[in-house]
Enzyme design. Structure first.
Site, mmCIF file in Angstrom:
data_model
loop_
_atom_site.group_PDB
_atom_site.id
_atom_site.type_symbol
_atom_site.label_atom_id
_atom_site.label_comp_id
_atom_site.label_asym_id
_atom_site.label_seq_id
_atom_site.Cartn_x
_atom_site.Cartn_y
_atom_site.Cartn_z
ATOM 1 C CG ASP A 296 -7.327 -3.410 -1.907
ATOM 2 O OD1 ASP A 296 -7.932 -2.472 -1.355
ATOM 3 O OD2 ASP A 296 -6.102 -3.544 -1.862
ATOM 4 C CG HIS B 289 -5.502 -2.765 1.346
ATOM 5 N ND1 HIS B 289 -4.995 -2.405 0.115
ATOM 6 C CD2 HIS B 289 -4.862 -1.966 2.250
ATOM 7 C CE1 HIS B 289 -4.097 -1.441 0.271
ATOM 8 N NE2 HIS B 289 -3.999 -1.164 1.552
ATOM 9 C CB SER C 221 -0.967 -0.068 1.187
ATOM 10 O OG SER C 221 -1.980 0.884 1.038
HETATM 11 N N1 LIG Z 1 -7.589 2.485 9.510
HETATM 12 C C1 LIG Z 1 -7.964 2.363 8.149
HETATM 13 C C2 LIG Z 1 -7.353 1.135 7.513
HETATM 14 C C3 LIG Z 1 -5.907 1.227 7.457
HETATM 15 C C4 LIG Z 1 -5.310 0.048 6.739
HETATM 16 O O1 LIG Z 1 -5.981 -0.810 6.145
HETATM 17 N N2 LIG Z 1 -3.997 -0.023 6.777
HETATM 18 C C5 LIG Z 1 -3.331 -1.088 6.093
HETATM 19 C C6 LIG Z 1 -2.248 -0.498 5.219
HETATM 20 S S1 LIG Z 1 -2.956 0.674 4.086
HETATM 21 C C7 LIG Z 1 -2.700 -2.031 7.092
HETATM 22 O O2 LIG Z 1 -1.751 -2.722 6.769
HETATM 23 N N3 LIG Z 1 -3.217 -2.039 8.336
HETATM 24 C C8 LIG Z 1 -2.634 -2.781 9.410
HETATM 25 C C9 LIG Z 1 -2.890 -4.249 9.432
HETATM 26 O O3 LIG Z 1 -3.748 -4.758 8.682
HETATM 27 O O4 LIG Z 1 -2.182 -4.920 10.195
HETATM 28 C C10 LIG Z 1 -9.461 2.286 8.012
HETATM 29 O O5 LIG Z 1 -10.097 2.295 9.036
HETATM 30 O O6 LIG Z 1 -9.978 2.258 6.884
#
Ligand SMILES: N[C@@H](CCC(=O)N[C@@H](CS)C(=O)NCC(=O)O)C(=O)O
Length: 287
Positions: free
Chosen positions: A230, A267, A151
């Site tokens: 995604d 994602h 990402s």
């Molecule tokens: N906090 C965001 C989502 C953030 C998110 O999906 N981050 C991804 C990278 S873009 C991630 O790797 N999150 C941490 C995880 O899944 O461990 C939301 O509420 O939409």
């Protein structure tokens, strides 16, 4: 630059270490990274894969959930997992949003005076962490580095590969669900408007993978996976088609730039861990 060992766990025949150090690139703040050293590192220097995580992540997400260690152990590749931003800079508004500020450094060097003292993740990743590794005499051959990410970290991997601080620092790049054309998506526009004095216009020639691949004439080694399930892809934050089209227009065929659409994957780290070994195997060919 003193490197302090925070923890160490035996892992796939090697060791996962967490380190902390005082980071000049991040304005003197303490920075953490995880480092997987395969068993081979006990007898010789091993190559390095850099893994850059996405929005809201720390140095732990990829290490704990990425699923990279089995393949890295097999190939004898070390993997470093840096953090995604400075921590505790104390800048007004830095913690207001999940997609800007803390946890969202975008792997650039900020030029806006509000952020330029601390938000220098490009220098931190490409110069400072290698220097710290060298100074600590860790068993890593820094002439053999590749870079991967997810990402926002996929954006980092592609842009640092195509235009980091030193040409050809990384032998190959790979990315999971990368932000491929940030000047054209809300996440990128918000980040560049905040971190860069010249905003999106300043970012175009430095921090946009789709713009950078257009200008790249020599051969490249790039692998990208994204999932059709995604939500961020569906919302137009990732734009992998733009990168693919620009790569093909610039003469980079499938042997140089492979972009795979993975049916139904989202994602999350379930997606990343499904294809993590593929990515390590890809980098092993160049390391
Ligand atoms: N906090 C965001 C989502 C953030 C998110 O999906 N981050 C991804 C990278 S873009 C991630 O790797 N999150 C941490 C995880 O899944 O461990 C939301 O509420 O939409």
């Amino acid at each position: 630059m003193v490197l302090d060992l925070v923890s160490s766990n035996r892992c796939f025949g090697g060791e996962l270490r967490k380190y902390k150090h005082q980071s000049a690139a991040l304005g003197g703040l303490v920075a953490n990274f995880n480092l997987f050293l395969p068993a081979q590192a006990s007898s010789k220097k091993v190559p390095l894969l850099v893994y850059l995580a996405g929005l809201t992540c720390t140095e732990d997400n990829g290490a704990q959930k990425g699923g990279f260690f089995g393949a890295a152990a097999e190939h004898g590749i070390a993997v470093v997992f840096p953090d995604t931003s400075p921590r505790g800079a104390g800048i007004e508004g830095e913690d207001a949003d999940w997609d800007f500020g803390t946890g969202a450094g975008f792997y650039l060097n900020a030029t806006h005076p509000k952020f330029s003292k601390h938000y220098n993740m490009l220098t931190h990743i490409t110069m400072e962490i290698p220097q710290v590794i060298l100074t600590a005499e860790l068993p890593i051959d820094l002439t053999r580095q590749s870079i991967a990410g997810h990402s926002m970290g996929g954006h980092g991997a592609l842009t640092l590969y195509l235009a980091g601080s030193q040409p050809n620092q990384y032998k190959s790049a790979s990315a999971f669900a990368p932000i491929c054309n940030p000047i054209k998506c809300p996440w990128g526009q918000k980040a560049f408007d905040g971190y860069l004095q010249g905003g999106v216009a300043e970012a175009a020639s430095l921090y946009d993978a789709t713009e950078l691949i257009k200008k790249r004439t020599d051969p490249v080694n790039i692998l990208i996976d994204y999932g059709t399930g995604d939500n961020f892809y569906k919302q137009g934050q990732l734009l992998p088609e733009n990168f693919l089209q620009a790569a093909r227009d610039a003469g980079h065929g499938e042997s140089e730039v492979l972009v795979r659409s993975q049916e139904g994957y989202d994602h999350s780290y379930f997606f990343i861990s499904t294809f993590a070994a593929d990515h390590v195997n890809f980098h092993a060919k160049f390391l």
